[in-house]
Design an enzyme around this catalytic site. Sequence first.
Site, short mmCIF file in Angstrom:
data_model
loop_
_atom_site.label_atom_id
_atom_site.label_comp_id
_atom_site.label_asym_id
_atom_site.label_seq_id
_atom_site.Cartn_x
_atom_site.Cartn_y
_atom_site.Cartn_z
N LYS A 14 5.73 3.24 8.21
CA LYS A 14 4.60 4.14 8.44
C LYS A 14 3.31 3.34 8.53
O LYS A 14 2.49 3.52 9.44
CB LYS A 14 4.52 5.14 7.28
CG LYS A 14 3.37 6.10 7.36
CD LYS A 14 3.20 6.90 6.09
CE LYS A 14 4.49 7.54 5.62
NZ LYS A 14 4.30 8.54 4.57
N LYS A 24 0.86 -1.19 0.00
CA LYS A 24 0.00 0.00 0.00
C LYS A 24 0.89 1.23 0.00
O LYS A 24 1.82 1.32 0.81
CB LYS A 24 -0.87 -0.02 1.29
CG LYS A 24 -1.81 1.16 1.41
CD LYS A 24 -3.15 0.84 0.82
CE LYS A 24 -3.97 2.10 0.53
NZ LYS A 24 -3.64 2.75 -0.76
N GLY A 56 -2.82 8.23 -4.22
CA GLY A 56 -2.18 9.43 -4.78
C GLY A 56 -0.92 9.81 -4.02
O GLY A 56 -0.61 9.27 -2.96
N ASP A 57 -0.17 10.71 -4.59
CA ASP A 57 0.98 11.36 -3.93
C ASP A 57 1.20 12.64 -4.74
O ASP A 57 0.26 13.11 -5.40
CB ASP A 57 2.21 10.42 -3.93
CG ASP A 57 3.36 10.96 -3.07
OD1 ASP A 57 3.28 10.84 -1.85
OD2 ASP A 57 4.32 11.54 -3.61
N THR A 88 -4.11 13.57 5.31
CA THR A 88 -2.67 13.70 5.61
C THR A 88 -2.41 15.02 6.36
O THR A 88 -1.73 15.03 7.39
CB THR A 88 -1.83 13.62 4.32
OG1 THR A 88 -2.22 12.45 3.62
CG2 THR A 88 -0.36 13.56 4.63
N SER A 145 -6.72 5.86 3.93
CA SER A 145 -6.82 4.98 2.76
C SER A 145 -7.24 3.59 3.21
O SER A 145 -8.06 2.93 2.56
CB SER A 145 -5.48 4.89 2.02
OG SER A 145 -5.34 5.95 1.12
N ASN A 199 -1.99 19.13 -1.82
CA ASN A 199 -2.98 18.45 -1.00
C ASN A 199 -2.62 18.49 0.49
O ASN A 199 -3.45 18.88 1.33
CB ASN A 199 -3.12 17.00 -1.48
CG ASN A 199 -3.99 16.18 -0.55
OD1 ASN A 199 -3.48 15.53 0.36
ND2 ASN A 199 -5.30 16.24 -0.73
N LYS A 234 5.30 1.73 -3.18
CA LYS A 234 5.23 3.09 -3.73
C LYS A 234 5.46 3.00 -5.22
O LYS A 234 6.08 2.04 -5.71
CB LYS A 234 6.32 3.96 -3.09
CG LYS A 234 6.05 5.45 -3.19
CD LYS A 234 5.11 5.96 -2.13
CE LYS A 234 4.72 7.39 -2.40
NZ LYS A 234 3.96 7.97 -1.29
N GLN A 263 7.37 3.91 3.74
CA GLN A 263 5.96 3.57 3.79
C GLN A 263 5.72 2.29 4.59
O GLN A 263 4.71 2.15 5.28
CB GLN A 263 5.45 3.38 2.35
CG GLN A 263 3.96 3.31 2.19
CD GLN A 263 3.32 4.69 2.14
OE1 GLN A 263 3.80 5.57 1.45
NE2 GLN A 263 2.24 4.89 2.86
P1 NDP Z 1 0.96 17.83 -4.31
O1 NDP Z 1 1.46 17.49 -5.66
O2 NDP Z 1 -0.50 17.99 -4.09
O3 NDP Z 1 1.68 19.16 -3.79
C1 NDP Z 1 3.07 19.28 -3.70
C2 NDP Z 1 3.37 20.71 -3.36
O4 NDP Z 1 4.76 20.87 -3.05
C3 NDP Z 1 3.09 21.65 -4.53
O5 NDP Z 1 2.64 22.87 -4.00
C4 NDP Z 1 4.48 21.79 -5.15
O6 NDP Z 1 4.66 22.98 -5.90
C5 NDP Z 1 5.31 21.86 -3.88
N1 NDP Z 1 6.70 21.59 -4.15
C6 NDP Z 1 7.25 20.58 -4.87
N2 NDP Z 1 8.58 20.67 -4.86
C7 NDP Z 1 8.88 21.76 -4.12
C8 NDP Z 1 10.09 22.40 -3.74
N3 NDP Z 1 11.27 21.91 -4.13
N4 NDP Z 1 10.02 23.51 -2.95
C9 NDP Z 1 8.82 24.01 -2.56
N5 NDP Z 1 7.65 23.46 -2.91
C10 NDP Z 1 7.68 22.36 -3.67
O7 NDP Z 1 1.57 16.70 -3.33
P2 NDP Z 1 1.07 16.28 -1.89
O8 NDP Z 1 0.63 17.48 -1.13
O9 NDP Z 1 0.18 15.12 -2.03
O10 NDP Z 1 2.45 15.71 -1.27
C11 NDP Z 1 3.39 16.56 -0.61
C12 NDP Z 1 4.33 15.69 0.21
O11 NDP Z 1 3.56 14.93 1.17
C13 NDP Z 1 5.13 14.65 -0.57
O12 NDP Z 1 6.38 14.47 0.08
C14 NDP Z 1 4.31 13.39 -0.40
O13 NDP Z 1 5.08 12.21 -0.55
C15 NDP Z 1 3.85 13.55 1.04
N6 NDP Z 1 2.68 12.76 1.41
C16 NDP Z 1 1.50 12.90 0.74
C17 NDP Z 1 0.39 12.16 1.12
C18 NDP Z 1 -0.94 12.36 0.49
O14 NDP Z 1 -1.92 11.79 1.02
N7 NDP Z 1 -1.07 13.13 -0.56
C19 NDP Z 1 0.50 11.16 2.21
C20 NDP Z 1 1.75 11.18 2.92
C21 NDP Z 1 2.80 11.94 2.51
P3 NDP Z 1 4.58 22.97 -7.52
O15 NDP Z 1 3.13 23.15 -7.82
O16 NDP Z 1 5.43 24.11 -7.90
O17 NDP Z 1 5.14 21.64 -7.97
#
Ligand code: NDP
Length: 453
Positions: free
Chosen positions: A117, A93, A168-169, A213, A385, A244, A129, A114
């Site tokens: 976690k 997962k 998603g991620d 999250t 999830s 997200n 993943k 993961q």
């Molecule tokens: P999204 O794609 O929804 O959002 C990612 C955000 O981070 C965007 O705003 C993106 O900006 C920004 N970003 C990417 N790279 C950088 C950088 N180098 N500096 C600053 N901002 C940056 O992803 P999520 O919110 O889903 O995921 C974010 C993190 O959380 C990841 O590490 C993911 O693995 C982790 N995560 C997510 C989960 C989930 O349920 N979604 C669960 C657990 C962990 P831009 O639009 O410019 O790319």
Amino acid sequence: MPQIDDKLAPIYEEVLRRNAGEAEFHQAVREVLESLGRVVAKRPEYLESSLIERLCEPERQIIFRVPWTDDQNKVHINRGFRVQFSSAMGPYKGGLRFHPSVNVGIIKFLGFEQTFKNALTGLPIGGGKGGSDFDPKGRSEAEVMRFCQSFMSELYRHIGEYTDVPAGDMGVGAREIGYMFGQYKRLTNRYEAGVLTGKGLFYGGSLARKEATGYGNTYFTRAMLQTDGNDFDGKTVVVSGSGNVAIYTIEKVQEFGGKVIACSDSSGYIVDENGLDLELVQQIKEVRRGRISEYARLKGEGSGAYYVKSADGSIWDVPCQVAMPSATQNELTGKDAKTLIKNGVLAVGEGANMPCTPEAIRAFQQAGVKFGPGKAANAGGVATSALEMQQNASRDRWTFEKTETKLADIMRDIHDSCYATAEEYGAPGDYVAGANIAGFIRVAEPMLAFGVI
Ligand code: NDP
């Protein structure tokens, strides 16, 4: 600098040798091994059974070609990945990430994290993943759909409700999950709702999954603050990212009375001294899929809102009492940590996976800042999830309140278990050690029971 116990050092050497060049994977493995010296001293059978070596090697790694055609009929070739890391606790997962930086080392680090976690959630889910180096930014709806369909045309062979359940991620939200679920259904002729999570609410998705999250990290960070009699109320908070995780972190922190004054995207960050207008952030990022710089422009001069390009500064220069990095790996460096400490930060909750470098974590811990590692603090997403899978399996649909209450309970349990485990193993207040040890033991026990597989 924390060291790897002598008995475990050869395992790390072997990981470096067999996975050359995969820096993020090395970093994730090293952090876990640094915590396990205390465990193998008490439980030598974990070493004798080569269980840790086995845990450092994914059960299966799938790499495939993803061809697709853009709106000008030009053919593009991307690379797809699914790393099925450990099924000791249940079906693999973990999410799918679509981002140009994706490579096998990044997917392996994420799959490894993961595994622990998922074990920490206490729910029956293994670790995996996947993703692709596809960049969805600037692509039309039709292009994203064609890409998702092509990606699933290979992935469908490897997943299933009892085998592997992606979600998603980064770069993969409800829209992409919808296209992939549609293609899976078409290819298999099965309405197997439990094969993917993060689905839309009209076809088997769970209420509160989207929020989980960010909400979960807020619950976890609040629990850390509460160990010192603190709370979010009246605190200044900085959340990086604006995707997200960041958006629903901001929402929950605001509900708990915190004032979130900054967020970012990969181009730069915005500060709003009056507290972020979340609706405007959502309008820009979720609805229009625009850039965060628009926030300052739309608010106008004299509003207290301004934008700083990433080349001109770091979001962690903005003084705050609570920092919640929610963008990407290694986004908060040792230098950033020193600035945050100088500015009086009390707690750091990792919403993203491994957003703080090892130097930053060390600096926080030495300064007595409460530090919640991602594998514990952001586990609310995957936990919900698993709740979505429960609802799919029982053909049921829970209310938002019921799901959020379960999420809050799970995050409290994860916090308490990390806290208690750290104490038990002689590292009081060290949530990194607590999470690594508690997660590891939960995965190790079924592995011992299964024999050498
Ligand atoms: P999204 O794609 O929804 O959002 C990612 C955000 O981070 C965007 O705003 C993106 O900006 C920004 N970003 C990417 N790279 C950088 C950088 N180098 N500096 C600053 N901002 C940056 O992803 P999520 O919110 O889903 O995921 C974010 C993190 O959380 C990841 O590490 C993911 O693995 C982790 N995560 C997510 C989960 C989930 O349920 N979604 C669960 C657990 C962990 P831009 O639009 O410019 O790319």
